[in-house]
Scaffold this motif. Structure first.
Motif, PDB file in Angstrom:
ATOM      1  N   ASN A  84       7.812 -11.520  -9.214  1.00 55.74           N
ATOM      2  CA  ASN A  84       9.413 -12.492  -8.335  1.00 55.74           C
ATOM      3  C   ASN A  84      10.612 -12.150  -9.422  1.00 55.74           C
ATOM      4  N   ALA A  85      11.163 -12.230  -8.403  1.00 54.41           N
ATOM      5  CA  ALA A  85      12.514 -12.183  -9.272  1.00 54.41           C
ATOM      6  C   ALA A  85      13.129 -11.693 -10.272  1.00 54.41           C
ATOM      7  N   ASN A  86      12.964 -10.470  -9.751  1.00 54.40           N
ATOM      8  CA  ASN A  86      13.086  -9.802 -10.243  1.00 54.40           C
ATOM      9  C   ASN A  86      14.676  -8.745 -10.083  1.00 54.40           C
ATOM     10  N   ASN A  87      15.430  -8.188 -10.682  1.00 52.47           N
ATOM     11  CA  ASN A  87      16.774  -7.904 -11.284  1.00 52.47           C
ATOM     12  C   ASN A  87      17.129  -6.452 -10.568  1.00 52.47           C
ATOM     13  N   GLY A  88      15.264  -6.043  -9.247  1.00 48.89           N
ATOM     14  CA  GLY A  88      15.411  -4.790  -9.551  1.00 48.89           C
ATOM     15  C   GLY A  88      14.544  -4.887  -7.777  1.00 48.89           C
ATOM     16  N   ASN A  89      13.729  -3.979  -7.633  1.00 50.86           N
ATOM     17  CA  ASN A  89      12.953  -4.176  -6.501  1.00 50.86           C
ATOM     18  C   ASN A  89      11.851  -4.582  -7.367  1.00 50.86           C
ATOM     19  N   GLY A  90      10.635  -5.551  -6.421  1.00 51.00           N
ATOM     20  CA  GLY A  90       9.440  -6.002  -7.149  1.00 51.00           C
ATOM     21  C   GLY A  90       8.301  -4.908  -7.133  1.00 51.00           C
ATOM     22  N   ILE A  91       7.862  -4.302  -6.442  1.00 49.64           N
ATOM     23  CA  ILE A  91       7.101  -2.957  -7.178  1.00 49.64           C
ATOM     24  C   ILE A  91       7.587  -1.650  -6.106  1.00 49.64           C
TER      25      ILE A  91
END
Length: 419
Positions: free
Chosen positions: A360-367
């Motif tokens: 969650n809430a990553n500065n990119g894709n999640g997975i």
């Protein structure tokens, strides 16, 4: 009468010679003894009562089983050669309570040595090691010492030394803090390893070594490294501020890396490089400061990554490069500067399973699963600055994936996601 006078003259000559030669008085379990200042062979329990200075070779040499050498707060000082206290194979010996400096080795336990205790020793400014075990077997204990400023190693366990304990020492400002090579079933626990210029704890070619509850701070290279070492346990250690990886497994198989806390590493918090069938479970990455990345696998196959927390890393939380048949289970990778979980590699690197992870809430894709042949199921990806889950064509949608609030309107690509 002439015979009596001759005996008196002979005795006077002996006493005169003893007065002329410098001596160090040593108190033992029996009467006080006179011993040479350096190189003495200790055969009874002994309390040293004066410093030994500028020893040209060895300081003291153990010469009997089941004795105590009490340095009594005194110092043994060398000129860069020999050993401060050498035990060539005697059992049940205690060496304690003094300072040893200026030798090749501070204390050395050699082949055949068992059930020795080295405690309350300060070993500093020795060349090779503060305390070294060479083919020393069974219940030798290095406990509660201060080992600092060695040119090479604070503690070295070498040459088939088996079943020994290194516990509760402060090991600081050495090149390598604690080094174990070609030695099995040793325990290294509750040590403070500080400011090693190279590695804090290193295990090479060794099996069934337990590294437990150590604190490693400020290592110049990887803080805790296993190289060519299998069936070991790395449990409950705290690693902070290493110049390279926090914990490194290189070409090491079937190890357990569990419940460690790793912060502020210059490379990955935990790095598996060509390492197979290891379990990495319950570790916390970024307790006090972010690592360059959280957990990283490079050419590493058949590993299990389970229930780790890899949040707020400078790069990705969990990253697999050219790695196959790994299982990523119930890990948390939130608020990272890169992707939460990123899997990439060629067609020959496949068979990874991503099950029950949260990104969650990553500065990119999640997975992101960028190569084919993997399985993606029951993962959660919310509020990421990209896709929630991106799976390249050729992967298996195992179902149960959920995503919402991600920047990509479609939320997921290559797998179905519910909100």
């Amino acid at each position: 009468m002439s015979e009596i006078r001759a005996m008196r003259r002979a005795l006077g000559a002996v006493l005169g010679g003893l007065v002329a030669a410098p001596v160090v008085l040593v108190l033992s379990a029996g009467p006080a003894q006179a011993a040479p200042s350096c190189g003495a062979v200790v055969t009874v329990s002994t309390t040293v009562t004066a410093n030994l200075v500028d020893c040209p070779g060895d300081g003291l040499v153990i010469g009997a089983h089941n004795i105590v050498l009490n340095l009594n707060g005194r110092s043994i000082d060398g000129v860069g050669l020999g050993v401060g206290v050498r035990n060539g194979g005697f059992d049940g010996v205690t060496i304690r309570n003094g300072t040893i400096s200026g030798f090749d080795h501070g204390v050395q336990l050699n082949p055949g040595t068992t059930q020795n205790l080295v405690t309350a020793i300060t070993a500093r400014h020795n060349e090779v090691a503060g305390v070294e075990l060479v083919n020393a077997d069974t219940n030798n204990r290095v406990i509660g010492n201060l080992l600092e400023f060695q040119s090479q190693r604070g503690v070295a366990v070498l040459g088939g030394s088996t079943g020994n304990i290194v516990r509760g020492n402060t090991v600081r400002d050495n090149r390598d803090g604690i080094y174990v090579e070609n030695s099995a079933s040793n325990t290294v626990e509750t040590n403070q390893v500080i400011d090693s210029s190279d590695r804090g704890i290193e295990v090479v070619g060794s099996q069934r070594v337990t590294l437990r509850s150590n604190t490693l701070t400020g290592s110049g290279d990887a803080a805790l490294a296993l190289t060519g070492s299998n069936l070991n346990t790395v449990d409950g250690n705290t690693v902070t501020g290493s110049g390279d990886a926090g914990i490194l497994l290189g070409t090491s198989h079937d190890n357990q890396v569990v419940n460690n806390r790793v912060s502020g590493s210059g490379d990955a918090g935990i790095l598996l490089d060509l390492a197979q069938r290891n379990t990495v479970r319950g570790n916390n990455l970024n307790v006090t400061a972010p690592n360059a990345s959280g957990i990283e696998l490079i050419g590493a196959n058949g590993n299990v990554l389970q229930s780790n927390t890899a949040n707020a890393q400078l790069g990705s939380g969990v990253e697999l490069q050219n790695s196959s048949a790994n299982r990523l289970l119930t890990n948390t990778a939130n608020t990272n500067n890169g992707a939460g979980v990123f899997v990439t590699g060629g067609a020959e690197t496949a068979g990874n399973v991503l099950d029950g992870n949260t990104a969650n809430a990553n500065n990119g894709n999640g997975i992101v699963v960028d190569n084919a042949g993997n399985t993606v199921r029951r993962n959660i990806a919310r509020n990421n600055s990209g896709w929630g889950i991106y799976a390249a064509p050729g992967n298996t949608d195992g179902g149960g994936n959920r995503a919402s609030g991600n920047s990509q309107v479609g939320q997921c690509y290559g797998v179905s996601c519910t909100a």
